[in-house]
Design a protein around this motif. Structure first.
Motif, PDB file in Angstrom:
ATOM      1  N   UNK A  27      87.666 -32.680  12.922  1.00 39.54           N
ATOM      2  CA  UNK A  27      88.871 -33.506  12.781  1.00 39.54           C
ATOM      3  C   UNK A  27      88.668 -34.608  11.747  1.00 39.54           C
ATOM      4  N   UNK A  28      87.466 -35.184  11.710  1.00 36.81           N
ATOM      5  CA  UNK A  28      87.173 -36.206  10.707  1.00 36.81           C
ATOM      6  C   UNK A  28      87.218 -35.650   9.293  1.00 36.81           C
ATOM      7  N   UNK A  29      86.611 -34.479   9.103  1.00 37.53           N
ATOM      8  CA  UNK A  29      86.625 -33.841   7.784  1.00 37.53           C
ATOM      9  C   UNK A  29      88.057 -33.484   7.397  1.00 37.53           C
ATOM     10  N   UNK A  59      89.371 -27.717   4.067  1.00 40.15           N
ATOM     11  CA  UNK A  59      90.318 -27.748   5.184  1.00 40.15           C
ATOM     12  C   UNK A  59      90.424 -26.400   5.872  1.00 40.15           C
ATOM     13  N   UNK A  60      90.458 -25.336   5.088  1.00 45.55           N
ATOM     14  CA  UNK A  60      90.533 -23.985   5.660  1.00 45.55           C
ATOM     15  C   UNK A  60      89.291 -23.699   6.495  1.00 45.55           C
ATOM     16  N   UNK A 117      81.418 -25.051  10.208  1.00 48.28           N
ATOM     17  CA  UNK A 117      81.650 -26.497  10.078  1.00 48.28           C
ATOM     18  C   UNK A 117      80.589 -27.122   9.190  1.00 48.28           C
ATOM     19  N   UNK A 118      79.367 -26.608   9.249  1.00 50.53           N
ATOM     20  CA  UNK A 118      78.304 -27.113   8.375  1.00 50.53           C
ATOM     21  C   UNK A 118      78.636 -26.837   6.912  1.00 50.53           C
ATOM     22  N   UNK A 119      79.153 -25.652   6.630  1.00 53.26           N
ATOM     23  CA  UNK A 119      79.574 -25.325   5.264  1.00 53.26           C
ATOM     24  C   UNK A 119      80.684 -26.260   4.797  1.00 53.26           C
ATOM     25  N   UNK A 123      80.249 -28.731   1.687  1.00 53.82           N
ATOM     26  CA  UNK A 123      81.147 -28.582   0.542  1.00 53.82           C
ATOM     27  C   UNK A 123      81.874 -29.893   0.249  1.00 53.82           C
ATOM     28  N   UNK A 124      82.336 -30.568   1.296  1.00 54.04           N
ATOM     29  CA  UNK A 124      83.026 -31.839   1.102  1.00 54.04           C
ATOM     30  C   UNK A 124      82.088 -32.870   0.478  1.00 54.04           C
ATOM     31  N   UNK A 125      80.863 -32.934   0.956  1.00 58.78           N
ATOM     32  CA  UNK A 125      79.892 -33.885   0.405  1.00 58.78           C
ATOM     33  C   UNK A 125      79.631 -33.581  -1.069  1.00 58.78           C
ATOM     34  N   UNK A 126      79.473 -32.306  -1.399  1.00 61.63           N
ATOM     35  CA  UNK A 126      79.259 -31.924  -2.803  1.00 61.63           C
ATOM     36  C   UNK A 126      80.453 -32.361  -3.663  1.00 61.63           C
TER      37      UNK A 126
END
Length: 133
Positions: A27-29, A59-60, A117-119, A123-126
């Protein structure tokens, strides 16, 4: 020294906590991704415009992870229900879970939602690191 019962209780507690953490992180992401996509600030607009497709994919992945979480519990319910029906039919007060397709799916979905969720987080961090460099 731990007993088998204590180990099982600890595993139950940990898997419950992991599932709760996955939902919270997801939910945070999703909220952060959505905020970047709608661009309420200049910085968010810059990141959202530059990484629009990447943010959508993050998001997907989160939505997929949450759906895997739902499916895990759905298959778990089927697994427990099947055991209960066999106990009622046989008049047994105790029974052992079988490693049927519902049980295997439940375990696989538990692992799968963690990977997805780890991916998404990675990905968001990258994307965020790339945006500030």
């Amino acid at each position: 020294m731990a007993t088998k019962k204590e180990v099982i209780e600890q595993m139950d507690w940990l898997t419950d906590r992991m599932s709760n953490q996955i939902r919270t992180v997801g939910l945070g992401v999703l909220a952060l991704t959505w905020g970047l996509l709608i661009g309420g600030t200049d910085a968010a607009k810059a990141i959202g415009n530059r990484h629009h497709k990447g943010l959508l994919m993050v998001g997907v992945l989160v939505v997929i992870s949450m759906f895997l979480d739902f499916l895990q519990y759905r298959f778990g319910y089927q697994n427990v229900r099947k055991l209960y029906k066999s106990m009622v039919a046989s008049g047994a007060e105790e029974a052992k879970y079988q490693r049927d397709p519902f049980r295997k799916a439940r375990e696989g979905l538990f692992e799968g939602k963690q990977i997805v969720i780890s991916l998404a987080v990675f990905w968001l961090v990258v994307l965020l690191i790339e945006a500030v460099l």
